[in-house]
Design a protein around this motif. Sequence first.
Motif, mmCIF file in Angstrom:
data_model
loop_
_atom_site.group_PDB
_atom_site.id
_atom_site.type_symbol
_atom_site.label_atom_id
_atom_site.label_comp_id
_atom_site.label_asym_id
_atom_site.label_seq_id
_atom_site.Cartn_x
_atom_site.Cartn_y
_atom_site.Cartn_z
ATOM 1 N N UNK A 1 30.604 4.400 55.103
ATOM 2 C CA UNK A 1 31.979 4.364 54.592
ATOM 3 C C UNK A 1 31.996 3.984 53.105
ATOM 4 N N UNK A 2 31.679 4.963 52.284
ATOM 5 C CA UNK A 2 31.720 4.798 50.832
ATOM 6 C C UNK A 2 32.736 5.777 50.261
ATOM 7 N N UNK A 3 33.814 5.244 49.718
ATOM 8 C CA UNK A 3 34.832 6.072 49.068
ATOM 9 C C UNK A 3 34.416 6.343 47.625
ATOM 10 N N UNK A 4 34.832 7.473 47.054
ATOM 11 C CA UNK A 4 34.468 7.768 45.664
ATOM 12 C C UNK A 4 35.240 6.908 44.679
ATOM 13 N N UNK A 5 34.642 6.652 43.556
ATOM 14 C CA UNK A 5 35.354 5.982 42.469
ATOM 15 C C UNK A 5 36.421 6.921 41.913
ATOM 16 N N UNK A 6 37.490 6.377 41.325
ATOM 17 C CA UNK A 6 38.523 7.243 40.733
ATOM 18 C C UNK A 6 37.916 8.219 39.729
ATOM 19 N N UNK A 7 38.277 9.486 39.852
ATOM 20 C CA UNK A 7 37.805 10.510 38.930
ATOM 21 C C UNK A 7 36.478 11.133 39.295
ATOM 22 N N UNK A 8 35.810 10.596 40.319
ATOM 23 C CA UNK A 8 34.474 11.104 40.658
ATOM 24 C C UNK A 8 34.508 12.581 41.022
ATOM 25 N N UNK A 9 35.363 12.966 41.938
ATOM 26 C CA UNK A 9 35.352 14.355 42.388
ATOM 27 C C UNK A 9 35.890 15.317 41.328
ATOM 28 N N UNK A 10 36.804 14.844 40.502
ATOM 29 C CA UNK A 10 37.250 15.693 39.396
ATOM 30 C C UNK A 10 36.081 16.021 38.469
ATOM 31 N N UNK A 11 35.253 15.019 38.171
ATOM 32 C CA UNK A 11 34.102 15.238 37.301
ATOM 33 C C UNK A 11 33.049 16.103 38.000
ATOM 34 N N UNK A 12 32.819 15.845 39.277
ATOM 35 C CA UNK A 12 31.876 16.662 40.041
ATOM 36 C C UNK A 12 32.309 18.120 40.038
ATOM 37 N N UNK A 13 33.593 18.351 40.235
ATOM 38 C CA UNK A 13 34.106 19.717 40.248
ATOM 39 C C UNK A 13 33.886 20.401 38.905
ATOM 40 N N UNK A 14 34.118 19.663 37.807
ATOM 41 C CA UNK A 14 33.890 20.230 36.470
ATOM 42 C C UNK A 14 32.412 20.554 36.258
ATOM 43 N N UNK A 15 31.540 19.674 36.707
ATOM 44 C CA UNK A 15 30.095 19.898 36.546
ATOM 45 C C UNK A 15 29.663 21.142 37.316
ATOM 46 N N UNK A 16 30.127 21.259 38.539
ATOM 47 C CA UNK A 16 29.759 22.426 39.345
ATOM 48 C C UNK A 16 30.244 23.712 38.696
ATOM 49 N N UNK A 17 31.464 23.717 38.195
ATOM 50 C CA UNK A 17 31.983 24.921 37.516
ATOM 51 C C UNK A 17 31.178 25.222 36.260
ATOM 52 N N UNK A 18 30.822 24.167 35.532
ATOM 53 C CA UNK A 18 30.104 24.359 34.264
ATOM 54 C C UNK A 18 28.785 25.088 34.479
ATOM 55 N N UNK A 19 28.104 24.764 35.577
ATOM 56 C CA UNK A 19 26.777 25.328 35.813
ATOM 57 C C UNK A 19 26.773 26.401 36.898
ATOM 58 N N UNK A 20 27.934 26.788 37.370
ATOM 59 C CA UNK A 20 28.004 27.843 38.377
ATOM 60 C C UNK A 20 27.491 27.440 39.739
ATOM 61 N N UNK A 21 27.482 26.141 40.032
ATOM 62 C CA UNK A 21 27.016 25.621 41.308
ATOM 63 C C UNK A 21 28.195 25.591 42.291
ATOM 64 N N UNK A 22 27.981 26.019 43.532
ATOM 65 C CA UNK A 22 29.041 25.984 44.524
ATOM 66 C C UNK A 22 29.255 24.554 45.023
ATOM 67 N N UNK A 23 30.507 24.147 45.100
ATOM 68 C CA UNK A 23 30.861 22.815 45.586
ATOM 69 C C UNK A 23 31.306 22.948 47.040
ATOM 70 N N UNK A 24 30.533 22.327 47.939
ATOM 71 C CA UNK A 24 30.823 22.376 49.371
ATOM 72 C C UNK A 24 31.322 21.000 49.810
#
Length: 406
Positions: free
Chosen positions: A193-216
């Motif tokens: 039970x580890x919740x993400x820090x604020x902004x974590x998934x927004x940054x992850x999503x940007x990183x995945x888009x930047x490098x063309x990696x699929x986010x599942x």
Amino acid sequence: MHRVTQGPKFTVARAEGVWLWDESGDRYLDGTASLWYCNVGHGRKEIADAVHRQMTELEAYTVYGDFANAPAIELSERLAAHAPVADPRVILSCGGGESIETAAKLARRYFAAVGAPERTHLISRTGGYHGLHGFGTGIIGMDRFREGFGPTVEDSSVVPHDSAAALEAEILRVGPERVAAFFAEPVIGAGGVYAPEPGYFEEVSRICRRYGVLFVADSVICGFARLGDWFGIERFGVRPDMLVFAKGVTSGYLPLGGVVVDGRIAEPFWNRPGNPFHHGTTYAGHPSCCAAAQANMDILEREDLFTVAREIEVQLESAVRTLEDHPLVEEVRAGTGVMAAVKLNAEAAERGVTSPDVFTEARSRGVVVRAIPETLLISPPLVITWEQIEHLVATVRGALDAVAAR
């Protein structure tokens, strides 16, 4: 009066609401919704009735190839309408582990179809649980589930669950041209039970888009109101390329899971003749399982268990935080979804107290929680009341006191 269990066997004979009864007739509060899945509670007759009606009409038939059935089509359309995925397509399966297999294979196959077959690497997070099938075992973020099986999935790696920068560094280390997908639970469940820090998934999503990696997004545990939304990932304001679901889609009444796929990822297989995605299972799209899901989703909507879950989330956190002052407790994690973790401290370890000890003592007192190394997990059905939450937490405290005294 509950009997102290002398061994690991615990035979559940029946269940209703948040309660379980064993074969001796003793009653227990189900503090884990079985394995995170019984969101609407046990014994919902309308789900059983819906399954019975479906079985008298068409109990089962394959959806492989060109075959379909109305319950599978209707359920897929309903799931797609709620999913935070662009132009969604739905692939049904029999559960979460099977759905992870589907998503992993589809990620690799997609890149092969668009001319980048070298993109096979899969990245996941520490503590992440993605089932125990082949790909799931290969990307799981807990070593104890990998050990002793020999080599698993090649081209995979694990990064710290709380660092978007670590994900970017790993993509660059492997080479963006080789990375296919990143797998993450909205809130890590079985891993502690580890919740993400604020902004974590927004940054992850940007990183995945930047490098063309699929986010599942692996929403197997977090979906169907457990986090107050249909799939849990909506809470963090991002749109994954694929979304894996199971468990709460039927509240466990029958096995069902699936993957919601972004239309862009489905396009090479959806619109291009002669380019099939060679994957499927015998019972995927099982009409009786789909009927259970429809009835379960009706309950979620009619009783607005999404709003209820947001309220229970606050109540559960308030109650479980009172355990932070216990001499055997190091940390309590709660507050994002109807889920919590109570981690034991070094003093507990020094005194030989383990989380299974506390689990066994709590069960002997009529409450079922779940034990992982050093930690107790709590994830009750969403129909639990405030009084029942207080009873659950008071029983866990009593169990901690009892093992401490011994």
